[in-house]
Design an enzyme around this catalytic site. Structure first.
Site, PDB file in Angstrom:
ATOM      1  N   HIS A  68      34.221  31.785  40.813  1.00  0.00           N
ATOM      2  CA  HIS A  68      32.762  32.026  40.360  1.00  0.00           C
ATOM      3  C   HIS A  68      31.995  30.659  39.827  1.00  0.00           C
ATOM      4  O   HIS A  68      32.767  29.545  38.476  1.00  0.00           O
ATOM      5  CB  HIS A  68      32.362  32.834  39.237  1.00  0.00           C
ATOM      6  CG  HIS A  68      33.301  34.064  38.702  1.00  0.00           C
ATOM      7  ND1 HIS A  68      32.367  34.825  38.719  1.00  0.00           N
ATOM      8  CD2 HIS A  68      34.710  34.785  38.655  1.00  0.00           C
ATOM      9  CE1 HIS A  68      33.361  36.369  39.108  1.00  0.00           C
ATOM     10  NE2 HIS A  68      34.522  36.050  38.564  1.00  0.00           N
ATOM     11  N   ARG A  93      29.232  29.238  39.605  1.00  0.00           N
ATOM     12  CA  ARG A  93      28.380  28.974  38.536  1.00  0.00           C
ATOM     13  C   ARG A  93      27.507  28.130  38.851  1.00  0.00           C
ATOM     14  O   ARG A  93      25.699  28.117  38.540  1.00  0.00           O
ATOM     15  CB  ARG A  93      28.836  28.028  37.370  1.00  0.00           C
ATOM     16  CG  ARG A  93      30.129  28.452  37.242  1.00  0.00           C
ATOM     17  CD  ARG A  93      29.935  30.075  36.167  1.00  0.00           C
ATOM     18  NE  ARG A  93      30.882  30.663  35.149  1.00  0.00           N
ATOM     19  CZ  ARG A  93      31.449  31.629  34.706  1.00  0.00           C
ATOM     20  NH1 ARG A  93      30.106  32.320  35.452  1.00  0.00           N
ATOM     21  NH2 ARG A  93      31.872  31.904  34.199  1.00  0.00           N
ATOM     22  N   HIS A 100      35.499  44.879  41.423  1.00  0.00           N
ATOM     23  CA  HIS A 100      36.484  44.889  40.221  1.00  0.00           C
ATOM     24  C   HIS A 100      36.063  46.063  39.511  1.00  0.00           C
ATOM     25  O   HIS A 100      35.184  46.738  38.293  1.00  0.00           O
ATOM     26  CB  HIS A 100      34.928  43.418  39.182  1.00  0.00           C
ATOM     27  CG  HIS A 100      35.020  43.529  37.592  1.00  0.00           C
ATOM     28  ND1 HIS A 100      35.950  42.248  37.136  1.00  0.00           N
ATOM     29  CD2 HIS A 100      36.025  44.382  36.061  1.00  0.00           C
ATOM     30  CE1 HIS A 100      35.676  42.162  35.490  1.00  0.00           C
ATOM     31  NE2 HIS A 100      35.922  43.409  35.345  1.00  0.00           N
ATOM     32  N   ASP A 122      40.199  34.050  40.147  1.00  0.00           N
ATOM     33  CA  ASP A 122      39.215  34.385  39.280  1.00  0.00           C
ATOM     34  C   ASP A 122      38.389  33.450  38.940  1.00  0.00           C
ATOM     35  O   ASP A 122      37.986  32.958  36.897  1.00  0.00           O
ATOM     36  CB  ASP A 122      39.447  35.201  38.468  1.00  0.00           C
ATOM     37  CG  ASP A 122      38.035  36.103  37.843  1.00  0.00           C
ATOM     38  OD1 ASP A 122      37.324  36.410  38.416  1.00  0.00           O
ATOM     39  OD2 ASP A 122      38.287  36.892  37.050  1.00  0.00           O
TER      40      ASP A 122
HETATM   41  O1  DOR Z   1      36.352  37.289  32.729  1.00  0.00           O
HETATM   42  C1  DOR Z   1      35.751  37.234  34.035  1.00  0.00           C
HETATM   43  N1  DOR Z   1      34.625  36.507  33.947  1.00  0.00           N
HETATM   44  N2  DOR Z   1      36.066  37.665  34.716  1.00  0.00           N
HETATM   45  C2  DOR Z   1      35.113  38.272  34.996  1.00  0.00           C
HETATM   46  O2  DOR Z   1      34.551  39.559  36.273  1.00  0.00           O
HETATM   47  C3  DOR Z   1      33.004  37.516  35.692  1.00  0.00           C
HETATM   48  C4  DOR Z   1      34.114  36.462  34.439  1.00  0.00           C
HETATM   49  C5  DOR Z   1      32.264  35.036  34.462  1.00  0.00           C
HETATM   50  O3  DOR Z   1      32.209  35.067  36.148  1.00  0.00           O
HETATM   51  O4  DOR Z   1      32.676  34.658  33.198  1.00  0.00           O
END
Ligand code: DOR
Length: 441
Positions: A64, A66, A178, A303
């Protein structure tokens, strides 16, 4: 400057058969052209890799990053710098940015941003919403459709079977889930409301919540023989389910966190240990490890989900879930290999070869002529602690701070270009958009 040829000399080279060759690798125009004990030709540049081990670059299939919209946590430049430093030469990024990546236009925007600023190669998921936008099946290039069955606020959440069924029944591109049972999570959140101990996170979003959703995804995948990938398996129960029932068209992954951290971490690092799906017990760690060793779990993803320390400092449950990972994943796993828990060849399979195969990414994941020169030279002789000050991720923390690790990258090559070299990034290097071919069907 783009080098046209590069010669890596005297490396310990991991070969496709899992054995090592002490020798040289010649790279031309971004491709590996020769791997041999001694290469006579010279290159525009030579790297003396004496004492270093050459591995295929890591392909991290769940991050991720951002951007756009949440750049105070991370952006594609800072994240890709962290990748280059961590030996991650390609990544697959998730759609929970702002705007959400649910349309071709949003995907094109991400691709343009990545082309302008990413040091490493990039691919993006398209996110499923209840609206069933046609782009879900048509947007290109995408590595797959991402479904948040739980743990998500906002329109990406799809937690009802009829809607899931519609998505599984249409088209044939890879669906990545997920898997957490949102109804169970919501009910348990109410039961435990008012409890601010971050350890309660693993109790609320318990093993059963993960298992319920994984079972449902598997059922729908079996119904339509639909290519399914289960993201971040976290429980012994899910690993056993996969061992018993995983069809040929289903793959699954595990994170280093779910292998190496457990609920003991809350006492040490508090909300920094909070992620979705949550950390589990030492027993879960052990069963997941065995499933990985046995080939039941196909590969590893980080992740990488950075949040600022200020955000994480809010008391549970206002603290956001997620932790960074791209800078530490390869050294963490290589340290496990050096401790005898697995082999270096297995680490390369789990972090590169198997990912390329599962997502149909051509010419990546092996060190062999014709493959892209996405490579990492690691030092397996010295150990250093993970240090906050050295991190490139914008959030500047790691749940593994203080861990003594080996196998840190010394050089990272992306398409034959040196993106990271002995502590220094070459921020002029740019990766490319990944291509995806249908797999396993
Ligand atoms: O812990 C997590 N944070 N799991 C996810 O699947 C999304 C992620 C996030 O985007 O912060």
């Amino acid at each position: 400057m783009t080098l046209t040829s590069l010669l890596i000399r005297h490396a310990r080279i991991l070969q496709p058969d899992g054995n090592f060759l002490q020798g040289d690798v010649l790279i031309q125009a971004g491709k590996i052209v020769e791997v041999a004990a001694a290469i006579g030709a010279t290159g525009d540049r030579e790297i003396d890799a004496t004492g270093l081990t050459l591995l295929p670059g890591v392909i991290d299939p769940q991050v991720h990053f951002r951007e756009p919209g949440l750049e105070h946590k991370e952006d594609l430049f800072t994240a890709s710098c962290a990748c280059a430093k961590g030996g991650v030469t390609s990544f697959l990024e998730m759609p929970n940015t702002r705007p959400l990546t649910t349309t071709q236009a949003a995907l094109d925007d991400k691709l343009q941003r990545a082309a302008a600023k990413c040091l490493v190669n990039y691919g993006f998921f398209i996110g499923a919403t209840a609206e069933m936008l046609p782009d879900l099946l048509e947007a290109t290039p995408v590595c797959g459709i991402k479904i948040f069955m739980g743990s998500m606020h906002g329109p990406l959440l799809i937690d009802e079977e009829p809607l899931l069924d519609r998505i599984f029944s249409r088209g044939d591109r890879l669906i990545a889930v997920h898997a957490e049972d949102q109804a169970r999570i919501l009910q348990r959140r109410q039961e435990y409301a008012g409890n601010t101990d971050p350890a309660i996170h693993s109790v609320i979003q318990d093993n059963q919540a993960a298992l319920n959703a994984t079972q449902l995804a598997l059922k729908l995948s079996q119904k339509y023989q639909r290519r399914l990938h289960i993201l971040h398996l976290s429980t012994a129960e899910e690993a056993e389910l996969m061992r018993q029932q995983k069809p040929a068209w289903v793959t699954c992954e595990v994170t280093p966190q779910h292998l190496l951290l457990n609920t003991d971490a809350y006492a040490k690092i508090g909300t920094l240990a909070q992620m979705n799906p949550p950390l589990r017990s030492p027993h879960d760690n052990q069963v997941l490890w065995q499933a990985l060793l046995d080939g039941v779990i196909d590969f590893i993803a980080t992740d990488h989900a950075p949040h600022t320390l200020e955000e994480k400092a809010q008391p549970y449950p206002n603290s956001p879930s997620g932790m960074p990972g791209v800078e530490t994943s390869l050294p963490l796993m290589l340290t496990q290999a050096m401790a005898g828990r697995c082999t270096i060849a297995q680490v390369a399979q789990w972090m590169s070869t198997n990912v390329a195969k599962a997502y149909g990414i051509p010419n990546k994941g092996l060190i062999a002529p014709g493959y892209d020169a996405d490579l990492v030279l690691v030092d397996l002789a010295t150990y250093q602690p993970v240090q906050r000050e050295a991190l490139q991720t914008k959030c500047r923390w790691s749940p593994f701070e203080g861990w003594e690790l080996t196998g840190y990258p010394v050089y990272t090559l992306v398409g034959g270009q040196v993106a990271y070299e002995q502590g220094k990034l070459n921020t002029t290097v740019r990766g490319q958009a990944l291509c995806f071919q249908p797999t396993l069907r």
